[in-house]
Design an enzyme around this catalytic site. Structure first.
Site, PDB file in Angstrom:
ATOM      1  N   ASP A  98     -25.137  -8.804 -29.059  1.00  5.90           N
ATOM      2  CA  ASP A  98     -25.482  -7.542 -29.700  1.00  5.90           C
ATOM      3  C   ASP A  98     -26.818  -7.706 -30.418  1.00  5.90           C
ATOM      4  OD1 ASP A  98     -24.772  -4.849 -30.608  1.00  5.90           O
ATOM      5  OD2 ASP A  98     -22.712  -5.532 -30.362  1.00  5.90           O
ATOM      6  N   ASP A 200     -27.962  -2.028 -30.360  1.00  7.05           N
ATOM      7  CA  ASP A 200     -27.299  -1.080 -31.253  1.00  7.05           C
ATOM      8  C   ASP A 200     -28.252   0.070 -31.614  1.00  7.05           C
ATOM      9  OD1 ASP A 200     -24.855  -0.680 -32.950  1.00  7.05           O
ATOM     10  OD2 ASP A 200     -26.326  -0.804 -34.574  1.00  7.05           O
ATOM     11  N   GLU A 257     -27.574   1.358 -26.705  1.00  7.94           N
ATOM     12  CA  GLU A 257     -26.693   2.387 -27.259  1.00  7.94           C
ATOM     13  C   GLU A 257     -27.569   3.526 -27.767  1.00  7.94           C
ATOM     14  OE1 GLU A 257     -23.236   2.877 -30.672  1.00  7.94           O
ATOM     15  OE2 GLU A 257     -25.042   1.729 -31.132  1.00  7.94           O
ATOM     16  N   HIS A 330     -15.715  -0.686 -29.609  1.00  7.51           N
ATOM     17  CA  HIS A 330     -15.274  -0.941 -30.996  1.00  7.51           C
ATOM     18  C   HIS A 330     -15.421   0.291 -31.891  1.00  7.51           C
ATOM     19  CE1 HIS A 330     -19.592  -1.411 -30.914  1.00  7.51           C
ATOM     20  NE2 HIS A 330     -19.617  -1.264 -32.212  1.00  7.51           N
ATOM     21  N   ASP A 331     -16.129   1.304 -31.416  1.00  5.42           N
ATOM     22  CA  ASP A 331     -16.339   2.524 -32.222  1.00  5.42           C
ATOM     23  C   ASP A 331     -15.492   3.700 -31.758  1.00  5.42           C
ATOM     24  OD1 ASP A 331     -18.219   1.490 -33.977  1.00  5.42           O
ATOM     25  OD2 ASP A 331     -19.928   2.018 -32.711  1.00  5.42           O
TER      26      ASP A 331
END
Length: 560
Positions: A98, A200, A257, A330-331
């Site tokens: 990440d 991210d 993302e 994860h979100d």
């Protein structure tokens, strides 16, 4: 279309805190991941995306980084991480990390310096603005976690921008020295051997420089400033520079993302000749069950809208760009609870959803536990929730006059913690995740939903995922074939055709618990058909021109 390893990969996302705990402290760790690599290999995974394991005060579960080149003590050491990379590569899998460079932690050494004085050398690594005349915030932007996007700094008598938590100050990408620091750090990881990055909120790094006010809606105190920082004015300059100085020098996979990205914008980000990123995570389909007041305002998913949304992306990126395929991360809440039926038809609907996604064009992502049909959790009280966004929403919504029941119902459906309960390995204490008390409670249904039970059952969701992944590896058609939606207006069936060379793939998915009739469009011609996979027992010879589907039934045919 160029063939690439990352187009042919199936990616598995690990959220390390909740995956596997090797030392009994209740927190998943790197040695725990190493223990489970053979499991991922058995599933057929090619690439692991590891959510942040860097040093962090953990305000936002590791997405607030205080040192990009150090491993968080709770997860292990750099030696543990190096062993993980070696073990992943030994199994002929790849590891992507990440990359969180829209913001750092406020405990990062850059920010600790920057906040001390207006002429500190690190000052310009972050975004500072003077108060408005009345001492108020520089503008009315809301943080994505609620409240203001600005935090006052006593030492310098001004505000810094944080689009997320106040402990996540935004970096100033206008500063060339900052960009060079980021590129140096990326090279450091790539030289260690990582195979790429998931980036991210990477489309937030360029802001409109005059920071105008946003439009206040629904009587809220703060406004969304997103149109001034999503896909901002210099975003393509920064990504091209990053590609030229770093990414182009390695054979790596990149996925950005990008909340709020459109298909046309995604074409610019992922076009093969543009030298920016390989693919993006878009959120259009993730917003279809949001009401007019956003994520916590619940509304039913409309299947026609889902078909239009996913198809729009399939068509837009058909030539030159590339799609990422996902429902879970994860979100996001668990897909079988959100888009399927986690009660009577948990197994059938989990398999149907997987079929729909894995047969599309793009790189599929599996989130830990998705492959065994893990579900949302309903904790008794807000005290059991850990997620900063969920806790902020609880207080915001109560303040707006929502009842306890209404708030909790939204949290049961949409909280990010649905994805973060520990992985369910077996039916022993704490689901085999830890010998100690887990950092977050395990979903009580682990007694029946766990890896051990799934592996031992040939008809399980796990073994179905294995089959889908295997099919992808055996058929270039599934990876590279063209996509065409059929039965566009059918309110219950999602069906499409993939075409490659002289073969076709027919995918048929019943999205609900009714029994609709499937009718094959007359223009789809074939000499022979072969059933590749289905989630019910189907007679090989059964006629596909017209037939009744069972609840949540999915079938995939190869047509010659």
């Amino acid at each position: 279309m160029k063939h690439s390893w990352w187009k042919e990969s199936v990616v598995y996302q690990i959220y390390p805190r909740s995956f596997m705990d090797s030392n009994g402290d209740g927190i998943g760790d790197i040695q725990g991941i190493i223990m489970k690599l053979d499991y991922l290999k058995e599933l057929g995974i090619d690439t692991i995306w590891l959510s942040p394991v860097y040093e962090s005060p953990n305000d936002d579960n590791g997405y607030d980084i205080s040192n990009y080149m150090k491993i968080m003590d709770e997860f292990g050491s750099m030696e543990d991480w190096e062993e993980l990379l070696q073990q992943v590569h030994m199994r002929e899998m790849s590891l992507i990390m990440d990359l969180v460079v829209n913001h750092t932690s406020d405990e990062h050494k850059w920010f600790m310096q920057a906040k001390t004085s207006r002429d500190n050398p690190y000052r310009d690594y972050y975004i500072w603005r003077d108060p408005k005349g009345d001492g108020k915030e520089p503008n009315n932007w809301a943080s994505n976690f609620g409240g203001s996007a600005w935090e006052y700094n006593e030492e310098t008598k001004d505000y810094y921008l944080h689009l997320f938590s106040k402990k996540q100050p935004d970096l100033n990408w206008e500063n060339e020295q900052l960009r060079e620091e980021v590129y140096r750090m990326m090279k450091w990881w790539l030289d260690k051997g990582v195979d790429g990055f998931r980036m991210d909120v990477i489309n937030f790094i360029s802001k409109v420089d005059n920071f105008p006010d946003g439009e206040i809606k629904n009587g809220k105190k703060y406004a969304s400033g997103s149109k001034y920082y999503r896909n901002g004015p210099k975003i393509h300059d920064y990504l091209k520079e990053m590609n030229e100085k770093v990414l182009s020098q390695y054979d790596v996979m990149t996925v950005g993302e990008m909340p709020g990205v459109t298909p046309d914008q995604a074409k610019d980000y992922t076009g093969e000749e543009r030298n920016e990123l390989n693919m993006v995570f878009q959120f259009e389909h993730m917003g279809l069950d949001n009401g007019p007041n956003g994520k916590w305002d619940l509304q039913e998913l409309d299947l026609i809208e889902l078909k239009q949304s996913l198809s729009r992306w399939q068509y837009a990126l058909a030539e030159g760009g590339w799609n990422s395929l996902y429902y879970n991360n994860h979100d996001q809440p668990r897909s079988v609870s959100r888009f399927g039926n986690d009660g009577d038809y948990r197994i059938e609907s989990a398999k149907m959803l997987a079929t729909l996604l894995h047969m599309m064009k793009g790189t599929p992502y599996v989130y830990q536990g998705e492959e065994i049909g893990m579900t949302n959790v309903r904790f008794d009280s807000i005290e059991s929730y850990k997620d900063i966004e969920t806790l902020q929403a609880y207080s915001d919504l109560k303040e707006q006059g929502w009842s306890e029941e209404e708030v909790m119902e939204s949290i049961f459906k949409k909280s990010r913690d649905n994805a973060r309960t520990p992985m369910q390995w077996n039916d022993e204490d704490h689901a085999g995740f830890s010998s100690g008390e887990p950092w977050m409670a395990v979903n009580p249904n682990y007694k029946s939903i766990n890896v051990e039970a799934e592996r031992n059952n040939e008809h399980s969701i796990f073994n179905y995922y294995k089959r889908l992944i295997q099919l992808r590896k055996q058929n270039e058609l599934i990876v590279y074939g063209d996509y065409q939606l059929i039965l566009e207006d059918d309110p219950e069936i999602f069906s499409y055709v993939r075409s490659y060379q002289d073969k076709k793939l027919l995918v048929i998915c019943n999205f609900y618990d009714k029994e609709p009739t499937f009718k094959l469009p007359r223009d789809i011609n074939f000499m022979t058909k072969q059933l590749l996979v289905s989630n019910y027992t189907v007679e090989e010879q059964s006629n596909i021109a017209e037939f009744t589907l069972q609840p949540y039934e999915a079938r995939v045919y190869l047509l010659n």
